[in-house]
Design an enzyme around this catalytic site. Structure first.
Site, mmCIF file in Angstrom:
data_model
loop_
_atom_site.group_PDB
_atom_site.id
_atom_site.type_symbol
_atom_site.label_atom_id
_atom_site.label_comp_id
_atom_site.label_asym_id
_atom_site.label_seq_id
_atom_site.Cartn_x
_atom_site.Cartn_y
_atom_site.Cartn_z
ATOM 1 N N ARG A 50 0.848 -1.205 0.000
ATOM 2 C CA ARG A 50 0.000 0.000 0.000
ATOM 3 C C ARG A 50 0.880 1.251 0.000
ATOM 4 N NH1 ARG A 50 -1.515 1.943 4.614
ATOM 5 N NH2 ARG A 50 -2.103 -0.063 5.503
ATOM 6 N N TYR A 102 -16.431 16.482 -15.896
ATOM 7 C CA TYR A 102 -16.890 15.099 -15.875
ATOM 8 C C TYR A 102 -17.972 14.928 -14.800
ATOM 9 C CZ TYR A 102 -16.823 10.111 -14.860
ATOM 10 O OH TYR A 102 -17.189 8.817 -14.602
ATOM 11 N N ASP A 174 -7.498 18.481 -14.666
ATOM 12 C CA ASP A 174 -7.791 17.116 -15.093
ATOM 13 C C ASP A 174 -7.397 17.052 -16.569
ATOM 14 O OD1 ASP A 174 -8.929 14.770 -16.067
ATOM 15 O OD2 ASP A 174 -10.647 14.865 -14.718
ATOM 16 N N LYS A 199 -8.317 5.889 -19.469
ATOM 17 C CA LYS A 199 -8.612 6.392 -20.807
ATOM 18 C C LYS A 199 -7.388 6.250 -21.717
ATOM 19 C CE LYS A 199 -12.631 7.057 -19.147
ATOM 20 N NZ LYS A 199 -12.605 7.473 -17.802
HETATM 21 C C1 PLP Z 1 -12.234 13.703 -17.531
HETATM 22 C C2 PLP Z 1 -12.399 12.533 -16.603
HETATM 23 N N1 PLP Z 1 -11.866 12.600 -15.369
HETATM 24 C C3 PLP Z 1 -12.006 11.565 -14.494
HETATM 25 C C4 PLP Z 1 -12.715 10.436 -14.819
HETATM 26 C C5 PLP Z 1 -12.871 9.333 -13.791
HETATM 27 O O1 PLP Z 1 -12.001 8.273 -14.078
HETATM 28 P P1 PLP Z 1 -12.263 6.745 -13.675
HETATM 29 O O2 PLP Z 1 -13.448 6.269 -14.458
HETATM 30 O O3 PLP Z 1 -10.971 6.067 -14.062
HETATM 31 O O4 PLP Z 1 -12.505 6.709 -12.198
HETATM 32 C C6 PLP Z 1 -13.276 10.333 -16.086
HETATM 33 C C7 PLP Z 1 -14.046 9.106 -16.445
HETATM 34 O O5 PLP Z 1 -14.736 9.061 -17.435
HETATM 35 C C8 PLP Z 1 -13.117 11.415 -17.004
HETATM 36 O O6 PLP Z 1 -13.664 11.376 -18.231
#
Ligand code: PLP
Length: 388
Positions: A50, A102, A174, A199
């Protein structure tokens, strides 16, 4: 690994020296919970997975190098990475958030974090004066995405960095949609950059993960402490798969972009479509900004159907190569309906206000052959036109 090496080279070598014990060229999957100590308090850099694991450490060093920061943190998912950054905050703190974001982040910011006494103000971040106005004395963080999800709006990262610095707040970006290949927020003035590695970085839709990269030692210590204290780490297999994906990020991004440009050009000419949102199109409102702060326009696009919700849903259900599904950034093309999928967490009036109407369809253009992708969309659009 020196930062002078080019992106493609760092993706393959940063953090990935031959294994010390065996010489294994590829970083092994250290599928172990614990590390046998040579004596009490005498270990070889790892104690408990961890807190730290060699496979994960390789991924973290690689991602840090790709983002141009000194410290990388891998998390169990993008949302775990976002939660990890939220854990830098305390009750009473305030965050200014770009309102085009998101749905999962919105859900965390509106339904979970307020229970811990953290407050959020949502602003239109395409207008920097709005951001400045939203700051309060307790504002500790400015949170943005660029390009945004799903309408690919561009936010000026350097302008946000300037406001955050002046106000003594962290700028968190992000960077999931852009990827480190196309954009490095830390170089533009951000203090934290993060990803859903699920992604483009993982790239093959086979592993959930998240990452945070910072260059500040104080932030590094706090993130290390809170992640160890709260435990949102990925397992070694997931770290290994993500690292394998990262090696080909540059190659894939070039193809994603080439195909997205080709698909966008094709869609612009279609009578069934009212609007194509792709930053690579010269009439996109963020086109010039994208040219300045990105090294390309990426593989995501959104369209608005003239036939409204009926046509949009029919399009999503009629493609044969574009899989209808959540997620984006994999080698395979995906199609999604933001209204009830990625943006389901937003209230209807909020979605409409932001332009995410029932007519919007989001497309993640994969790296299949562009001819096949255009042909698939053409047949699906004909079915959508008949329905709408
Ligand atoms: C721009 C963005 N940030 C964060 C996330 C969250 O990621 P995760 O699905 O890996 O938890 C997503 C998921 O679609 C996203 O599109």
């Amino acid at each position: 690994m020196s930062r002078e090496l080019r992106f493609e080279t760092r993706a393959i070598h940063a953090g990935q020296e031959p294994d010390e014990a065996t010489g294994a060229t590829i970083v092994p999957v250290y599928q172990t919970v614990t590390f046998t100590q040579d004596g009490v308090g005498q270990h070889r850099g790892f104690e408990y997975s961890r807190s730290g694991n060699p496979t994960r450490a390789a991924l973290e060093a690689c991602l840090a190098s790709l983002e141009g920061g000194r410290f990388g943190f891998a998390y169990a998912s993008g949302m775990a990475a976002i939660s990890g950054v939220m854990q830098l905050l305390s009750a009473g703190d305030h965050v200014v958030v770009a309102d085009d974001l998101y749905g999962g982040s919105y859900r965390l910011f509106t339904q979970v974090m307020p229970r811990f006494g953290v407050r959020f103000s949502f602003v239109d971040a395409t207008r920097p004066e709005e951001i400045d106005k939203a700051f309060e004395t307790e504002t500790r963080m400015l949170w943005i995405e660029s390009p945004t999800n799903p309408l690919l709006r561009l936010v000026d990262i350097a302008a946000c960095g300037e406001i955050a610095r002046r106000r003594g707040a962290q700028l968190v970006v992000d960077n999931t949609f852009a990827t480190p290949f196309l954009q490095n927020p830390l170089a533009l003035g951000a203090t934290v950059t993060l990803h859903s590695t699920t992604k483009y970085i993982g790239g093959h839709s086979d592993v959930i993960g998240g990452a945070v990269v910072v260059d500040d030692e104080e932030l590094e210590k706090r993130l290390q402490f809170t992640r160890n204290a709260t435990g949102g780490v990925p397992g070694p297999w997931d770290a290994w798969l993500t690292l394998r994906g990262a090696k080909t990020l540059a190659l894939r991004m070039r193809e994603h972009e080439r195909n997205a440009a080709s698909v966008a050009e094709f869609l612009v000419g279609r009578p069934e479509i009212a609007k194509v949102h792709y930053p690579g199109l010269p009439d996109h409102p963020g086109h010039e900004l994208a040219r300045r702060q990105m090294r390309g326009f990426g593989g995501m696009l959104a369209i608005e159907l003239r036939g409204g919700a009926v046509a949009a849903k029919k399009l999503c259900e009629s493609t044969r190569l574009f899989a209808l599904g959540e997620s984006l950034g994999g080698v395979e093309s995906l199609i999604g309906y933001p209204w009830s999928m990625s943006h389901a967490a937003f209230p209807a009036e909020e979605k409409r206000r932001k332009g995410v109407s029932e007519a919007v369809v989001r497309i993640s253009v994969g790296i299949e052959h562009a001819d096949d992708l255009r042909a698939d969309l053409a047949q699906a659009l004909e079915q959508a036109a008949r329905a709408g």
